[in-house]
Design an enzyme around this catalytic site. Structure first.
Site, mmCIF file in Angstrom:
data_model
loop_
_atom_site.group_PDB
_atom_site.id
_atom_site.type_symbol
_atom_site.label_atom_id
_atom_site.label_comp_id
_atom_site.label_asym_id
_atom_site.label_seq_id
_atom_site.Cartn_x
_atom_site.Cartn_y
_atom_site.Cartn_z
ATOM 1 N N TYR A 109 0.798 -1.232 0.000
ATOM 2 C CA TYR A 109 0.000 0.000 0.000
ATOM 3 C C TYR A 109 0.831 1.283 0.000
ATOM 4 O O TYR A 109 0.782 2.051 -0.949
ATOM 5 C CB TYR A 109 -0.960 -0.008 1.208
ATOM 6 C CG TYR A 109 -1.886 -1.199 1.180
ATOM 7 C CD1 TYR A 109 -2.796 -1.366 0.138
ATOM 8 C CD2 TYR A 109 -1.832 -2.187 2.161
ATOM 9 C CE1 TYR A 109 -3.627 -2.472 0.079
ATOM 10 C CE2 TYR A 109 -2.665 -3.301 2.111
ATOM 11 C CZ TYR A 109 -3.557 -3.433 1.068
ATOM 12 O OH TYR A 109 -4.377 -4.539 1.000
ATOM 13 N N PRO A 122 -11.315 -0.574 -2.501
ATOM 14 C CA PRO A 122 -12.523 -1.291 -2.917
ATOM 15 C C PRO A 122 -13.778 -0.442 -2.712
ATOM 16 O O PRO A 122 -13.828 0.440 -1.850
ATOM 17 C CB PRO A 122 -12.559 -2.510 -1.991
ATOM 18 C CG PRO A 122 -11.196 -2.583 -1.385
ATOM 19 C CD PRO A 122 -10.715 -1.168 -1.324
ATOM 20 N N HIS A 345 -7.605 1.149 1.459
ATOM 21 C CA HIS A 345 -7.308 -0.228 1.845
ATOM 22 C C HIS A 345 -6.169 -0.408 2.856
ATOM 23 O O HIS A 345 -6.067 -1.458 3.492
ATOM 24 C CB HIS A 345 -6.975 -1.025 0.573
ATOM 25 C CG HIS A 345 -7.349 -2.466 0.634
ATOM 26 N ND1 HIS A 345 -7.279 -3.207 1.799
ATOM 27 C CD2 HIS A 345 -7.791 -3.312 -0.317
ATOM 28 C CE1 HIS A 345 -7.664 -4.449 1.535
ATOM 29 N NE2 HIS A 345 -7.982 -4.532 0.268
ATOM 30 N N LYS A 425 -22.699 -26.955 -1.298
ATOM 31 C CA LYS A 425 -22.730 -27.561 0.042
ATOM 32 C C LYS A 425 -23.479 -28.888 0.026
ATOM 33 O O LYS A 425 -23.064 -29.855 0.673
ATOM 34 C CB LYS A 425 -23.418 -26.610 1.031
ATOM 35 C CG LYS A 425 -22.524 -25.528 1.602
ATOM 36 C CD LYS A 425 -23.346 -24.714 2.587
ATOM 37 C CE LYS A 425 -22.543 -23.673 3.305
ATOM 38 N NZ LYS A 425 -23.405 -22.851 4.165
ATOM 39 N N LYS A 428 -21.355 -31.569 -0.903
ATOM 40 C CA LYS A 428 -20.154 -31.674 -0.056
ATOM 41 C C LYS A 428 -18.920 -31.040 -0.712
ATOM 42 O O LYS A 428 -17.804 -31.561 -0.612
ATOM 43 C CB LYS A 428 -19.887 -33.136 0.328
ATOM 44 C CG LYS A 428 -21.024 -33.738 1.136
ATOM 45 C CD LYS A 428 -20.677 -35.109 1.680
ATOM 46 C CE LYS A 428 -21.710 -35.628 2.663
ATOM 47 N NZ LYS A 428 -23.111 -35.508 2.245
ATOM 48 N N SER A 430 -16.768 -27.303 -1.162
ATOM 49 C CA SER A 430 -16.600 -25.962 -0.593
ATOM 50 C C SER A 430 -17.145 -24.927 -1.574
ATOM 51 O O SER A 430 -16.740 -24.912 -2.745
ATOM 52 C CB SER A 430 -15.111 -25.707 -0.333
ATOM 53 O OG SER A 430 -14.734 -24.413 -0.723
ATOM 54 N N PRO A 431 -18.078 -24.049 -1.137
ATOM 55 C CA PRO A 431 -18.616 -23.030 -2.044
ATOM 56 C C PRO A 431 -17.534 -22.125 -2.628
ATOM 57 O O PRO A 431 -17.577 -21.772 -3.802
ATOM 58 C CB PRO A 431 -19.581 -22.234 -1.162
ATOM 59 C CG PRO A 431 -19.980 -23.180 -0.082
ATOM 60 C CD PRO A 431 -18.759 -24.019 0.171
ATOM 61 N N ASP A 432 -16.540 -21.782 -1.809
ATOM 62 C CA ASP A 432 -15.471 -20.909 -2.307
ATOM 63 C C ASP A 432 -14.653 -21.613 -3.391
ATOM 64 O O ASP A 432 -14.376 -21.036 -4.441
ATOM 65 C CB ASP A 432 -14.557 -20.466 -1.162
ATOM 66 C CG ASP A 432 -13.485 -19.513 -1.653
ATOM 67 O OD1 ASP A 432 -13.846 -18.437 -2.173
ATOM 68 O OD2 ASP A 432 -12.286 -19.837 -1.552
ATOM 69 N N SER A 556 -11.374 -12.137 -4.664
ATOM 70 C CA SER A 556 -11.624 -12.139 -3.222
ATOM 71 C C SER A 556 -13.071 -12.512 -2.954
ATOM 72 O O SER A 556 -13.975 -12.025 -3.625
ATOM 73 C CB SER A 556 -11.332 -10.753 -2.651
ATOM 74 O OG SER A 556 -11.475 -10.777 -1.252
ATOM 75 N N GLN A 557 -13.243 -13.407 -1.978
ATOM 76 C CA GLN A 557 -14.600 -13.713 -1.523
ATOM 77 C C GLN A 557 -14.876 -12.821 -0.321
ATOM 78 O O GLN A 557 -14.117 -12.828 0.639
ATOM 79 C CB GLN A 557 -14.721 -15.173 -1.095
ATOM 80 C CG GLN A 557 -16.075 -15.448 -0.431
ATOM 81 C CD GLN A 557 -16.236 -16.885 0.047
ATOM 82 O OE1 GLN A 557 -16.892 -17.684 -0.563
ATOM 83 N NE2 GLN A 557 -15.605 -17.200 1.160
#
Length: 628
Positions: A109, A122, A345, A425, A428, A430-432, A556-557
């Site tokens: 930064y 962001p 940020h 999910k 089974k 991982s959503p990410d 990024s999640q």
């Protein structure tokens, strides 16, 4: 980008497929109760990092380059240079609370010279509000301000609930950095000043309307916050004394290249009045930007337009001058119902900001009526600026550069409505990891190649932890995307490659949040070499290192309870910025690119991501049918 570290617990290579990453939970106890007991960020074993670095390179560089890098890595490991730097780094880790945080703050930064607008700050889009006039705008802004002050009450009394991940407390320090703080430009390196820790904490916020800045005191003399009605009345006064629309947009200076702004800043604050006005903005708890209405667009384009407005304000003739981009938190409320925020940020990552948003939204939904005391309130102070011909020239240049930036940024918000995180999910997965593999597949389909991909991982399990990188492009993700494009492969085979790629991603995520990723360790070794004034090791001068750090996909999640959209610009000229919020039954995905790059297109990439997600669902459903 988020971050954390823990004691160097060597993980066995076979990772227990038990859920490695649970949702972050909040437990109501004093927020600094566990702060002292947090583990320090570990320095990972050198051999482990070298092996994992080579694994990262495998799907993204040529065989010749990889072979060359293998030799350099071997030399680094065996020749004594790596070992010496590792020992120095371990010594630094023993002597400091966090060996990385200061270096990261500087390299990511404060040393970065690109504008903060678009390039690092962001934006967040809040759900569209149903007001179309100044009364609605100010009523909403008044409630929002009251909600943020309620959040500040928890900060001041240290009653913010401690966050936990997998039963371990997380570092809460970032929450204490986002209010009353501001970035200050320097000719070569910026600084961040936090006024909350001073002897007399600030009691005012900054309000900007029609490019004019005001100091609004938000506390009564007895220390109680103003009520919503009182804030509304004060905002009315501000609005009525800033009706002129031809004022010089002094705030647009903050959107410049940091060296340019650094010079202009020093010139600006030579004048005593200007210096006092700038200090008042810097010291304020946060800023509220009352934006003029933007040109209307179709409902389909609305979110994309507002996302761009949050990132840059829409250009010099719209709201780009209605900002002070160095301010850590700026809430934006448009007369046309568009609202959100932009944040600088350097002091913090997304999660504390999202927690604040969720708190404020919940607060605003409570219809509490507080009787306002009938005390006449003083007129909010208008900040004065003396504009010399030189400052006027700086403003004109900043307007031109901002307009170039606005035309260059390509933004597409995809409201993916077919399914949300519940679907992976149920299978089974991982959503990410599932969304990351969709991004991999979309990119591969568009460019027929894998690219270096960055996903931020939080290191808040460690004291003063920030972020490390999860590398989503792996040998297993490459197998998955090539299988998907191979018409000779059965769905069953394709599904197996997806499951394996998601599992690998999950393991890499586990390693990252536990301080065992690769990127920050390599950065530490490189920074140590610079600190020691020794010659830069070959491993960091190598083409592979440059390729690995050229993130065509920066992702990024950011999970929130509120149905909001977070967005940020690409980190390379030919790349995409992708931020996603997986809700139960839909996914918000914001994609950015630069128009100056012919190869990238945000809308085309969004379409490819949508197609990939649907094709991956078809795989899961086909397998489910086959099993019956």
């Amino acid at each position: 980008m988020l971050g954390f570290f823990v004691r160097a617990v060597q993980r066995p290579s076979a990772v227990n497929p038990r859920r490695l990453l649970r949702a972050v939970t909040q437990i109501p106890e004093r927020s600094f109760v566990h702060q002292e007991g947090l583990p320090k960020l570990p320095v990972p074993p050198l051999k482990q990092t070298c092996e994992r670095y080579l694994a990262i390179l495998e799907p993204i560089v040529s065989e010749e380059e990889l072979e060359h890098t293998r030799q350099l890595v071997q030399e680094f490991l065996k020749g004594g240079v790596g070992e010496r730097l590792q020992k120095e780094l371990e010594r630094r880790a023993r002597k400091t609370d966090n060996w990385l945080s200061e270096w990261w703050m500087q390299s990511a930064y404060l040393d970065c010279r690109m504008p903060v607008a678009v390039y690092t700050s962001p934006g967040v889009v809040l759900p569209r509000m149903h007001f179309q006039d100044r009364q609605g705008q100010m009523r909403f802004a008044a409630k929002l301000i009251a909600g943020v002050l309620d959040f500040k009450r928890m900060i001041d009394s240290e009653t913010l609930p401690v966050e936990y991940l997998s039963g371990k407390p997380l570092c809460m320090d970032q929450y204490y950095q986002i209010l009353s703080s501001c970035r200050i430009p320097g000719p070569k390196r910026d600084t961040v000043v936090n006024h909350a820790v001073g002897k007399i904490p600030p009691t005012h916020i900054t309000v900007v309307h029609n490019f004019q800045f005001f100091v609004l005191d938000v506390y009564n003399s007895d220390g109680t916050p103003l009520t919503v009605d009182q804030i509304y009345m004060q905002l009315e006064k501000i609005w009525n004394s800033s009706l002129q629309t031809n004022k010089e947009p002094i705030g647009i200076l903050t959107s410049q290249h940091r060296n340019t702004w650094g010079k202009a800043y020093n010139n600006l604050i030579k004048d005593k009045t200007n210096k006092e006005s700038v200090r008042a903005i810097q010291k304020s708890i946060f800023a509220v930007c009352l934006d003029a209405p933007m040109p209307r667009v179709s409902d389909e384009l609305y979110l994309s337009r507002v996302a761009a407005q949050m990132l840059h304000g829409g250009g010099a003739r719209w709201n780009s001058g209605n900002r002070w981009f160095d301010k850590t938190l700026q809430f934006i409320v448009g007369e046309d119902g568009s609202c959100g925020l932009v944040y600088e940020h350097a002091p913090a990552e997304g999660p504390p900001v999202v927690f604040l948003i969720d708190h404020v939204v919940k607060y605003m939904q409570n219809k509490q009526i507080v009787r306002s005391p009938m005390v006449p309130l003083p007129m909010p102070q208008k900040l004065r600026f003396n504009i010399t011909p030189e400052i006027k020239r700086d403003i004109e240049k900043a307007k031109q550069n901002m307009n170039i930036m606005v035309h260059d940024l390509d933004v597409k918000v995809l409201k993916f409505s077919h399914f949300g995180k519940n679907l992976p999910k149920q299978h089974k997965l991982s959503p990410d990891g599932f969304v990351q593999m969709a991004l991999q597949l979309a990119y591969f389909r568009m460019y027929n190649i894998c690219c270096p991909t960055y996903e931020s991982a939080s290191l808040r399990m460690f004291k003063y932890g920030r972020t490390d990188a999860i590398r989503s492009t792996t040998a297993d993700s490459l197998q998955f995307v090539t299988a998907m494009q191979d018409s000779t492969k059965q769905n069953k085979e394709k599904l197996a490659t997806l499951q394996k790629a998601v599992q690998t991603h999950k393991e890499n995520t586990y390693n990252a949040v536990h301080g065992q990723a690769v990127d920050r360790h390599l950065l530490g070794l490189k920074m140590q070499s610079i600190t020691d004034l020794t010659s830069m090791p070959e491993i960091f001068m190598d083409t592979s290192y440059a390729v690995a750090n050229h993130f065509n996909l920066s992702t990024s999640q950011v999970g929130s309870k509120t149905d909001c959209v977070m967005c940020f610009g690409p980190v390379v000229p030919d790349g995409y910025g992708v931020c996603y919020n997986p809700m139960d039954e839909h996914i918000n995905i914001a994609i950015t690119a630069f128009n100056s790059c012919e190869e990238t297109n945000a809308a085309n990439f969004a379409q490819a991501v949508e197609d990939s997600l649907l094709d991956m669902r078809a795989l899961l459903e086909d397998a489910a049918v086959t099993r019956q």
